[in-house]
Scaffold this active site. Structure first.
Site, PDB file in Angstrom:
ATOM      1  N   SER A  38      -9.617  42.818 100.408  1.00  0.00           N
ATOM      2  CA  SER A  38      -8.766  43.577 101.323  1.00  0.00           C
ATOM      3  C   SER A  38      -9.527  44.661 102.077  1.00  0.00           C
ATOM      4  O   SER A  38      -9.160  45.003 103.203  1.00  0.00           O
ATOM      5  CB  SER A  38      -7.611  44.214 100.543  1.00  0.00           C
ATOM      6  N   HIS A 247      -6.121  52.122 100.312  1.00  0.00           N
ATOM      7  CA  HIS A 247      -7.034  51.360 101.161  1.00  0.00           C
ATOM      8  C   HIS A 247      -7.449  52.230 102.349  1.00  0.00           C
ATOM      9  O   HIS A 247      -6.719  53.148 102.730  1.00  0.00           O
ATOM     10  CB  HIS A 247      -6.361  50.084 101.681  1.00  0.00           C
TER      11      HIS A 247
END
Length: 265
Positions: A38, A247
């Site tokens: 990711s 993230h």
């Protein structure tokens, strides 16, 4: 019949000037393959490619940004939740043998970073639960991940024998020494310590295979969640899209990952 010396000299000079003035042949566009999880896909950066589905590949991730800046032909195979074996099985078959540039970010999912974030970085958990999860992650790091990385890196070299390969690490997700509602100071410190151990393993194994290692920790320093002043380049808990939690943001990709990777390409 030989040319008179002044004419011959003039002719040679004219040919030399013409050669110097001729435009150099343009370098061919890089043939670029982006692999990984990711963090490579650009999760949390937004502008997702609908065709990528649950892989959530973003046009604001560092691979897309580098490819656009260099006119590269990009094969972006990165996918959210991928581990080292997933990259080897599902992504590497998409890499052409004449690829000239490869970037790779993987390893966090092999340690169960998602479970660690849930068990350590949300207010309702306990220190004991966090400690158990991080102990399990450390076991994976010591006993399983080195072999997985070696197998993957060997496969990358076999798939793209002439490529320049840059393997990235991960930023420390959390600032310490600041007020934070997400996690206690001790949990943040231990989570970051695990990230450091993961990055050092990735560095050692990638360099052993002749790859360059992009250490993003220095440029992200001060920009983690709970930054206490600096702009945060790492999302905290994103309630509407939990998979975007912890993230890099679009700024984290453009101002953190991109320049660090680009310096090695």
């Amino acid at each position: 019949m030989p040319l008179p010396r002044p004419v011959a000299a003039l002719t040679a000079a004219t040919l030399l000037c013409a050669a110097l003035a001729a435009p150099a042949a343009a370098d061919p566009a890089p043939k670029y393959a982006a692999l990984g999880d990711s963090y490579a896909a650009g999760v949390a950066a937004g502008s997702y490619d609908p065709a990528s589905g649950d892989c959530h590949r973003s046009g604001r991730g560092y691979p897309a940004l580098w490819a656009a800046a260099h006119g590269a032909a990009l094969t972006d195979a990165a996918c959210s939740a991928a581990g080292a074996d997933d990259v080897r099985r599902d992504q590497l078959p998409k890499v052409a043998a004449d690829t000239t540039v490869v970037t790779l970010t993987v390893g966090g999912n092999d340690l169960g970073f998602t479970s660690a974030a849930v068990d350590c970085l949300q207010p309702l958990t306990t220190d004991a639960r966090c400690d158990r999860t991080l102990d399990t992650a450390a076991h994976h790091l010591d006993d399983e991940l080195p072999g997985r990385l070696d197998a993957l890196y060997s496969a990358v070299r076999a798939a793209a024998p002439a490529a320049r390969v840059v393997v990235t690490g991960y930023p420390r997700l959390l600032q310490t020494g600041t007020a934070c509602l997400i996690a206690t100071e001790s949990r943040r410190q231990r989570f970051n310590a695990l990230t450091d151990r993961l990055d050092e393993l990735i560095r050692r194994r990638s360099e052993a295979h002749g790859f360059a290692f992009a250490d993003v920790r220095p440029v992200f320093e001060g920009h983690g969640t709970c930054g206490g002043g600096k702009e945060e380049w790492i999302n905290g808990i994103v309630v509407s899209h939990l998979w975007e939690s912890f993230h890099p943001t679009a700024d984290g990709q453009a101002r953190g990952y991109l320049p660090t990777v680009a310096a090695l390409l």
